[in-house]
Write a protein that holds these residues in place. Structure first.
Motif, short mmCIF file in Angstrom:
data_model
loop_
_atom_site.label_atom_id
_atom_site.label_comp_id
_atom_site.label_asym_id
_atom_site.label_seq_id
_atom_site.Cartn_x
_atom_site.Cartn_y
_atom_site.Cartn_z
N SER A 197 0.67 -1.37 0.06
CA SER A 197 0.03 -0.09 0.00
C SER A 197 0.81 1.27 0.01
N GLN A 198 2.05 1.16 0.47
CA GLN A 198 2.83 2.09 0.60
C GLN A 198 4.39 2.11 0.32
N PRO A 199 4.59 1.72 -1.19
CA PRO A 199 5.91 1.37 -1.73
C PRO A 199 6.87 2.30 -1.23
N GLN A 200 6.58 3.58 -1.66
CA GLN A 200 7.61 4.64 -1.37
C GLN A 200 7.92 4.75 0.11
N LYS A 201 7.25 4.47 0.92
CA LYS A 201 7.69 4.61 2.48
C LYS A 201 8.40 3.50 2.80
N TYR A 202 8.22 2.15 2.48
CA TYR A 202 8.59 0.97 2.99
C TYR A 202 9.73 0.50 2.22
N ILE A 203 9.75 0.95 0.84
CA ILE A 203 10.92 0.49 0.04
C ILE A 203 11.78 1.48 -0.31
N ILE A 204 11.10 2.39 -1.17
CA ILE A 204 12.15 3.62 -1.94
C ILE A 204 12.64 4.24 -0.60
N ASP A 205 11.85 4.90 0.20
CA ASP A 205 12.55 5.91 1.28
C ASP A 205 13.58 5.12 2.10
N LYS A 206 13.44 3.76 2.16
CA LYS A 206 14.29 2.89 3.07
C LYS A 206 15.84 2.49 2.16
N GLY A 207 16.06 3.06 1.11
CA GLY A 207 17.30 2.68 0.08
C GLY A 207 16.79 1.74 -0.68
N GLY A 208 15.62 1.45 -0.83
CA GLY A 208 15.19 0.25 -1.75
C GLY A 208 14.93 0.68 -3.31
N PHE A 209 14.48 -0.27 -4.05
CA PHE A 209 14.27 -0.04 -5.44
C PHE A 209 13.26 -0.87 -5.82
N ILE A 210 12.51 -0.26 -6.74
CA ILE A 210 11.09 -1.09 -7.43
C ILE A 210 11.56 -0.78 -9.08
N PHE A 211 11.36 -2.06 -9.65
CA PHE A 211 11.15 -1.76 -11.14
C PHE A 211 10.05 -2.67 -11.57
N PHE A 212 9.72 -2.01 -13.00
CA PHE A 212 8.26 -2.61 -13.55
C PHE A 212 8.73 -3.22 -14.98
N GLY A 213 7.98 -4.36 -15.25
CA GLY A 213 8.47 -4.58 -16.71
C GLY A 213 7.09 -4.09 -17.52
N LEU A 214 7.73 -3.30 -18.72
CA LEU A 214 6.42 -2.64 -19.60
C LEU A 214 6.36 -3.33 -20.81
N LEU A 215 5.22 -3.71 -21.42
CA LEU A 215 5.25 -4.37 -22.89
C LEU A 215 3.81 -3.64 -23.50
#
Length: 159
Positions: free
Chosen positions: A42-60
């Motif tokens: 629900s809050q990927p910015q808070k729990y992943i990105i802001d803690k030094g993590g990364f998220i990627f997406f596959g686009l087709l």
């Protein structure tokens, strides 16, 4: 049949709902959704990105069809590979392999020390894919962060 290479793009807050939707689908299908999952999704910015993590997406063809994330490990150098998912209509077309290829290449480029992941042997295709790419099973601690996890795997990037 899909025979296209997907484009991998980094996290954009506008894609938070797709991150949630892709992951909630497989979690609901195979498991009970844990409170921690709901919070992170629900809050990927808070729990992943802001803690030094990364998220990627596959686009087709302008559609988000897959995702994965890296969360920094708390007590050791490295990252947890987490929340990897491919949309149901695109499973079986090697999208997961493309995501995992990007994952390992990015980790090497960023000089990560290791990757680890928690999974369930119920997800046979995922476990097969992780092993194929060089992840090795390690001891699963008793206080695993996920109730559903019955396997822990590691990829040593120092090799």
């Amino acid at each position: 049949m899909i025979n296209s290479t997907i484009k991998i793009i980094p996290f954009d807050p506008k894609l938070s709902q797709q991150f949630y939707d892709l992951n909630i689908e497989w979690l609901e299908r195979y498991f009970i959704i844990e409170d921690y999952d709901r919070a992170v999704l629900s809050q990927p910015q808070k729990y992943i990105i802001d803690k030094g993590g990364f998220i990627f997406f596959g686009l087709l063809n302008h559609n988000i069809i897959g995702t994965y994330a890296f969360m920094p490990l708390k007590n050791e150098p490295g990252f947890e590979l987490t929340k990897m998912s491919v949309a149901p209509d695109y499973r079986g077309f090697k999208i997961g392999q493309q995501l995992l290829t990007h994952c390992i290449a990015f980790a090497k480029q960023q000089n990560f020390k290791k990757l680890l992941l928690y999974s369930s042997t119920k997800l046979e295709n995922a476990i097969y894919l992780y092993r194929k790419f060089g992840f090795e099973e390690v001891v699963l601690e008793a206080d695993s962060p996920y109730q559903r996890a019955d396997i822990k795997m590691e990829y040593d990037l120092n090799v």
